[in-house]
Write a protein that holds these residues in place. Sequence first.
Motif, PDB file in Angstrom:
ATOM      1  N   LEU A  59       0.839  -1.197   0.000  1.00 47.91           N
ATOM      2  CA  LEU A  59       0.000   0.000   0.000  1.00 47.91           C
ATOM      3  C   LEU A  59       0.875   1.248   0.000  1.00 47.91           C
ATOM      4  N   GLU A  61       0.798   5.380   0.534  1.00 47.58           N
ATOM      5  CA  GLU A  61       0.085   6.573   0.993  1.00 47.58           C
ATOM      6  C   GLU A  61       0.723   7.802   0.394  1.00 47.58           C
ATOM      7  N   MET A  65      -0.054   6.877  -7.062  1.00 44.22           N
ATOM      8  CA  MET A  65      -0.758   5.607  -7.297  1.00 44.22           C
ATOM      9  C   MET A  65      -1.044   5.019  -5.920  1.00 44.22           C
ATOM     10  N   SER A  66      -1.938   4.018  -5.862  1.00 48.28           N
ATOM     11  CA  SER A  66      -2.353   3.518  -4.548  1.00 48.28           C
ATOM     12  C   SER A  66      -1.484   2.371  -4.042  1.00 48.28           C
ATOM     13  N   ARG A  67      -0.736   1.727  -4.970  1.00 49.02           N
ATOM     14  CA  ARG A  67       0.123   0.614  -4.560  1.00 49.02           C
ATOM     15  C   ARG A  67       1.482   0.753  -5.207  1.00 49.02           C
ATOM     16  N   GLU A  92       2.550  -0.825   4.532  1.00 52.55           N
ATOM     17  CA  GLU A  92       2.134   0.469   3.993  1.00 52.55           C
ATOM     18  C   GLU A  92       3.331   1.410   4.045  1.00 52.55           C
ATOM     19  N   THR A  94       4.917   5.446   2.644  1.00 44.04           N
ATOM     20  CA  THR A  94       4.482   6.791   2.281  1.00 44.04           C
ATOM     21  C   THR A  94       5.434   7.381   1.248  1.00 44.04           C
ATOM     22  N   ASN A 123       2.137  12.738  -4.176  1.00 50.42           N
ATOM     23  CA  ASN A 123       0.967  13.297  -4.846  1.00 50.42           C
ATOM     24  C   ASN A 123       0.908  14.789  -4.542  1.00 50.42           C
TER      25      ASN A 123
END
Length: 126
Positions: A59, A61, A65-67, A92, A94, A123
């Motif tokens: 994952l 954060e 992209m999300s992954r 997860e 970041t 992002n």
Amino acid sequence: MNKIIKKCKVCPIGCELIITENKSAPSGYSVEGNSCNRGRDFGIKEVTEPSRILTGRVLLENGHMSRLPVKTTGVVPKDKVEECLEIFNSTEVTAPIKRGEVIIKNILGLGVDVVAARKALQNSAM
Ligand code: SF4
């Protein structure tokens, strides 16, 4: 004709793959039940390379992209693959992440690290 049924472990959807010997296919196998090409590739690898470099996604954060695609720096024994993928699925990170950055050090004490297979930009909309 031999049929092997495997659950795809590339993403959490977990499609049920039916892998069949197929002499006319380039890999020698055909795959049904996959929802995408990554599942087909996973199914073929499951029967052709039981011990291998492991790839997956964690994952992400704050990224674009999300992954984040990740891979091991060495071969993982087949009997440890499922445990490793469970760790991938519960990890997860970041953004930003550099390509090759260590995501999981010495996974399961196997002497291999899990690294980012590509960079992940932050992002800017966040
Ligand atoms: S076949 Fe594609 S959609 Fe299905 S579990 Fe595998 S990666 Fe996910």
